[in-house]
Design an enzyme around this catalytic site. Structure first.
Site, short mmCIF file in Angstrom:
data_model
loop_
_atom_site.label_atom_id
_atom_site.label_comp_id
_atom_site.label_asym_id
_atom_site.label_seq_id
_atom_site.Cartn_x
_atom_site.Cartn_y
_atom_site.Cartn_z
N ASP A 52 0.88 -1.17 0.00
CA ASP A 52 0.00 0.00 0.00
C ASP A 52 0.91 1.22 0.00
OD1 ASP A 52 -1.71 2.09 0.45
OD2 ASP A 52 -2.77 1.14 2.12
N SER A 131 1.43 11.43 -16.52
CA SER A 131 0.26 11.51 -17.40
C SER A 131 0.46 12.70 -18.33
CB SER A 131 -1.00 11.73 -16.57
OG SER A 131 -2.09 12.04 -17.42
N TYR A 144 -5.67 16.16 -10.20
CA TYR A 144 -4.95 15.08 -10.89
C TYR A 144 -3.78 15.66 -11.68
CZ TYR A 144 -4.06 10.97 -13.79
OH TYR A 144 -3.46 9.89 -14.41
N LYS A 148 0.30 14.97 -11.01
CA LYS A 148 1.19 14.42 -12.04
C LYS A 148 2.27 15.45 -12.44
CE LYS A 148 -0.63 10.33 -12.36
NZ LYS A 148 0.13 9.11 -12.02
#
Ligand SMILES: NC(=O)c1ccc[n+]([C@@H]2O[C@H](COP(=O)([O-])OP(=O)(O)OC[C@H]3O[C@@H](n4cnc5c(N)ncnc54)[C@H](OP(=O)(O)O)[C@@H]3O)[C@@H](O)[C@H]2O)c1
Length: 267
Positions: A52, A131, A144, A148
């Site tokens: 994790d 990304s 997000y 990234k």
């Protein structure tokens, strides 16, 4: 790194891009360890270990398991990550913190865990999956993009710091691929009236049939190619057409003009 048998750790190997990378590299003859937070059935040609990213002890255990079993660790693909959607104002600081803890700090936990071994070996390759979203603030997915982008700058620095030890660190920016990322995104508990119409339009577009349509094996093949490169580049793209073009337009066009194009795309 010359293309030969490698010991590879792929975080987030249970699904999507990570699963494709594990399967592809194992089929190519590499020793592959894929991670998941869950205890999964063991595949025939690679191994799942639990990890994790949010738990330092779990990360250390997983890395110890790879090193104690295989004696080395040549390549780490920091692929595990999570998405988020929602108007920036609608998302709680706790949700943003959870996202950064997985996508950025979680990756850092793994990097810290593997570097002592890679320095001892005098070589290693760290591929951080970021990304295309790192290049621009995507409407209703701002956190997000931010996570990234943070990972891009983190890796840029890391790359310079570890190069003297024979270690390469780089990023791979995928466009849109057919995985479970949409279903697993963190979402706002309440969608404010102010953003509802725009948010719903953007999500409809995002879930449309043209999106997330590419085969993850494309990314897996690129990872294999990077592993076979003597002196890899700092950034690789797995994106095509309009998406790839957008990266260049972002660099070339005035900010407001680029934003108008982006807003038009998101209707
Ligand atoms: N799909 C795309 O279009 C796309 C585009 C650009 C970038 N990416 C990036 O590619 C990477 C892989 O995403 P995907 O599309 O393959 O998504 P996915 O199908 O949802 O897979 C995500 C993987 O990450 C693992 N994961 C999530 N949170 C974790 C945590 N806290 N600790 C450990 N593992 C965790 C999951 O493992 P378990 O749930 O089994 O623990 C799963 O294997 C992500 O970094 C994503 O941001 C994807």
């Amino acid at each position: 790194m010359p293309q030969q048998h490698k010991v590879v750790l792929v975080t987030g190997g249970s699904s999507g891009l990570g699963k494709a990378i594990c399967e592809h590299l194992a089929a190519a003859g590499h020793t592959v360890y894929g991670t998941s937070r869950k205890a999964l059935d063991q595949p025939s040609n690679y191994r799942f270990i639990t990890m994790d990213l949010a738990d330092e002890v779990s990360v250390q255990h997983a890395i110890h398991e790879v090193i104690s079993t295989s004696g080395r660790i040549d390549v780490v693909v920091n692929n595990a990550g999570v998405g988020i959607q929602g108007a920036t104002e609608d998302l709680l600081p706790e949700q943003a913190t959870a996202l950064f803890d997985t996508n950025v700090i979680g990756t850092h936990r793994v990097v810290r865990g593997v570097l002592p071994q890679m320095r001892r070996q005098g070589c290693g390759l760290i591929i951080n999956i970021t990304s295309l979203a790192a290049n621009f603030g995507l409407p209703y997915r701002g956190f997000y993009s931010a996570s990234k982008a943070a990972l891009e700058r983190y890796t840029e620095t890391l790359s310079m710091e570890v190069k003297p030890f024979g270690i390469y660190a780089l990023t791979l920016q995928p466009g849109e691929f057919n995985t479970n990322i949409g279903a697993n995104r963190i979402r706002p508990a309440v969608i404010g009236d102010a953003y509802k119409a725009g948010y719903e339009r953007a999500m409809e577009l995002l879930g449309g049939s043209l999106h997330y349509s590419r085969d993850p094996v494309e990314v897996a093949r690129l990872v294999e190619r990077i592993m076979g490169t003597e002196r890899p580049k700092t950034v690789y793209y797995a994106a095509h057409g309009k998406q790839r073009l957008a990266v260049f337009l972002k660099k070339l066009l005035p900010g407001r003009f680029f934003q108008r194009l982006m807003m038009k795309e998101y209707k």
